[in-house]
Design a protein around this motif. Sequence first.
Motif, PDB file in Angstrom:
ATOM      1  N   LEU A 180       0.692  -1.154  -0.038  1.00  0.00           N
ATOM      2  CA  LEU A 180       0.052  -0.095   0.025  1.00  0.00           C
ATOM      3  C   LEU A 180       0.771   1.120   0.066  1.00  0.00           C
ATOM      4  CD1 LEU A 180      -2.664  -1.204   2.752  1.00  0.00           C
ATOM      5  CD2 LEU A 180      -2.695  -1.408   0.402  1.00  0.00           C
ATOM      6  N   ASP A 207      -2.895   3.275   6.077  1.00  0.00           N
ATOM      7  CA  ASP A 207      -3.875   2.242   5.566  1.00  0.00           C
ATOM      8  C   ASP A 207      -3.151   0.950   5.797  1.00  0.00           C
ATOM      9  OD1 ASP A 207      -5.402   4.209   4.577  1.00  0.00           O
ATOM     10  OD2 ASP A 207      -4.620   4.193   2.509  1.00  0.00           O
ATOM     11  N   GLU A 231      -3.640   0.137   9.462  1.00  0.00           N
ATOM     12  CA  GLU A 231      -5.181  -0.371   9.361  1.00  0.00           C
ATOM     13  C   GLU A 231      -5.364  -1.669   9.108  1.00  0.00           C
ATOM     14  OE1 GLU A 231      -8.898   1.348   7.489  1.00  0.00           O
ATOM     15  OE2 GLU A 231      -7.899   2.814   8.687  1.00  0.00           O
ATOM     16  N   LEU A 232      -5.012  -1.946   7.725  1.00  0.00           N
ATOM     17  CA  LEU A 232      -5.344  -3.394   7.074  1.00  0.00           C
ATOM     18  C   LEU A 232      -4.471  -4.524   7.697  1.00  0.00           C
ATOM     19  CD1 LEU A 232      -6.995  -5.021   4.949  1.00  0.00           C
ATOM     20  CD2 LEU A 232      -4.731  -4.503   3.555  1.00  0.00           C
ATOM     21  N   ASP A 262      -9.016  -2.243  -2.193  1.00  0.00           N
ATOM     22  CA  ASP A 262      -9.824  -1.175  -1.643  1.00  0.00           C
ATOM     23  C   ASP A 262      -8.902  -0.217  -1.017  1.00  0.00           C
ATOM     24  OD1 ASP A 262     -11.946  -2.843  -1.914  1.00  0.00           O
ATOM     25  OD2 ASP A 262     -11.968  -3.723  -0.161  1.00  0.00           O
ATOM     26  N   TYR A 263      -7.574  -0.367  -1.141  1.00  0.00           N
ATOM     27  CA  TYR A 263      -6.689   0.717  -0.422  1.00  0.00           C
ATOM     28  C   TYR A 263      -5.862   1.288  -1.488  1.00  0.00           C
ATOM     29  CZ  TYR A 263      -7.955  -0.554   4.522  1.00  0.00           C
ATOM     30  OH  TYR A 263      -8.789  -0.614   5.563  1.00  0.00           O
TER      31      TYR A 263
END
Length: 85
Positions: A12, A17, A20-21, A77-78
């Motif tokens: 990412l 992000d 978080e993931l 999604d990110y």
Amino acid sequence: MGREPEAVLVTLHDREDAEELAEQLLDQGYAPCTVHRDMLAGEDDAEDADWVIEVRVGPHGGSALFDEPHLALLAEDYGGFAVSG
């Protein structure tokens, strides 16, 4: 002693992000979900570095390679991607 399974590398652009993931993946049973910086060879600007979540084991206890399509969708999604490595 068994050999450690190959990892799926979820890449990412944003550190928050990635963290978080990684937390979501840990909650889902993935391990180890280690987040680290991935600077491309010859890259001068540290701001351009991506963040990589290294995932070796899936929630089923087997190699995370079996879950690469799922991990790739989560990465998308990110705005990122996932590859085995």
